[in-house]
Scaffold this motif. Structure first.
Motif, PDB file in Angstrom:
ATOM      1  N   GLN A 151      52.490  42.764  28.451  1.00  0.00           N
ATOM      2  CA  GLN A 151      53.753  43.598  27.995  1.00  0.00           C
ATOM      3  C   GLN A 151      54.359  42.787  26.892  1.00  0.00           C
ATOM      4  OE1 GLN A 151      55.256  46.639  28.809  1.00  0.00           O
ATOM      5  NE2 GLN A 151      53.240  46.836  29.976  1.00  0.00           N
ATOM      6  N   ASN A 154      54.475  44.506  23.095  1.00  0.00           N
ATOM      7  CA  ASN A 154      55.561  45.241  22.509  1.00  0.00           C
ATOM      8  C   ASN A 154      56.218  44.321  21.626  1.00  0.00           C
ATOM      9  OD1 ASN A 154      54.618  47.592  23.744  1.00  0.00           O
ATOM     10  ND2 ASN A 154      55.242  46.934  25.543  1.00  0.00           N
ATOM     11  N   LYS A 252      57.388  50.496  23.084  1.00  0.00           N
ATOM     12  CA  LYS A 252      57.262  50.944  24.498  1.00  0.00           C
ATOM     13  C   LYS A 252      57.229  52.329  24.678  1.00  0.00           C
ATOM     14  CE  LYS A 252      59.593  46.900  26.725  1.00  0.00           C
ATOM     15  NZ  LYS A 252      60.734  46.304  26.918  1.00  0.00           N
TER      16      LYS A 252
END
Ligand SMILES: NC(=O)c1ccc[n+]([C@@H]2O[C@H](COP(=O)([O-])OP(=O)(O)OC[C@H]3O[C@@H](n4cnc5c(N)ncnc54)[C@H](OP(=O)(O)O)[C@@H]3O)[C@@H](O)[C@H]2O)c1
Length: 257
Positions: A151, A154, A252
């Protein structure tokens, strides 16, 4: 990007052209690539792909959907897939290719001159030795950084991926400021570029923190302080933070999961 990688690997002799396959769908481009003599140029159905220990996915994210069904047929279970496609999550690649071993990397434009910044992560269960093999390849294009959390890519996209454009933008503003003050464009350009280069090396090699260096240049009541005051009055610090947050938000939104 694919060509940049091929040339970087060869420049640092991390592989030889005999061990490099260039997969190209377009016949005209295949002729051009063959003339470069940097590897064997093949199509996606070539049996040699099954023997590759690393396969780099360097197509545009929207082209992956078309490529995946063909690639799925020719990859060996042991190959590592290195994806540099922006915004496509590892789980999606695993699903489309029915393949477990993935490394996902986010490079930036200075990879062109081996000064890039690439952050990367890997799928669960990828052996350390294979991660290091990929790291050795990526580091031919500049610095690399391993991240545990996919994650975070991003934020990486927002900071270092898009980052060169921010520095170009600020440099353009500096040059325009110099021109408005009566300097010739080439003079303003040299001043801005060398100042950026010198400042980078100072912060990279010197002992002080960023705040300490700012204070070193900005004496009380002086010229630098006048400029910094204008930046602060205009909320520039917060504006930059907000801009990067917006870039991350967009990364995202664009993510293909
Ligand atoms: N450029 C950057 O600074 C940067 C930074 C970070 C990440 N990336 C990522 O790197 C990837 C490549 O970017 P790029 O700027 O190099 O794009 P690009 O110049 O468009 O290169 C992509 C290449 O893939 C080829 N291709 C498309 N489908 C194919 C298929 N089925 N089989 C074989 N080749 C195929 C394209 O051929 P055609 O032109 O004939 O379609 C093209 O030559 C993107 O996913 C991007 O998100 C780029």
């Amino acid at each position: 990007m694919g060509l940049i990688y091929a040339n970087s690997f060869l420049r640092y002799k991390i592989t030889s052209k005999e061990n490099l396959l260039l997969v190209e769908k377009n016949e005209e481009r295949r002729t051009v690539l063959s003339a470069l003599d940097i590897g064997k140029v093949v199509t996606i159905d070539d049996a040699l792909i099954r023997e590759c220990n690393i396969i780099i996915l360097a197509v545009k994210p929207q082209d992956f959907k078309l490529l995946a069904p063909e690639l799925k047929e020719v990859i060996s279970k042991e190959s590592v897939i290195l994806s540099i496609m922006a915004g496509i999550e590892m789980q999606y690649i695993q699903g489309r290719l029915n393949h477990a071993l993935i490394v996902r990397a986010m490079p930036n434009l200075p990879v062109e001159i081996s000064m890039g910044m690439t952050a990367f992560t890997s799928s669960a269960g990828l052996p350390h030795e294979q991660i290091m093999l990929v790291e050795n390849l990526l580091s031919t294009t500049g610095r690399t950084l391993y991240l545990k959390e996919e994650q975070q890519l991003n934020a990486v996209t927002a900071l270092s991926g898009s980052g060169p454009a921010y520095f170009f933008y600020f440099m353009k503003s500096l040059i325009d400021a110099g021109i408005r003050l009566g300097l010739d464009e080439h003079v303003a350009s040299i001043l801005a570029k060398q100042t950026m280069l010198g400042s980078f090396h100072l912060i990279n090699n010197g002992q002080k923190t960023l705040d300490e260096y700012i204070t070193s240049v900005a004496s009380k009541g002086g010229t630098t302080e006048a400029a910094l005051h204008t930046f602060n009055e205009g909320g520039m610090h917060e504006l930059v933070i907000e801009a990067i947050a917006n870039a991350e938000k967009r990364a995202k939104q664009l993510a293909i999961k």
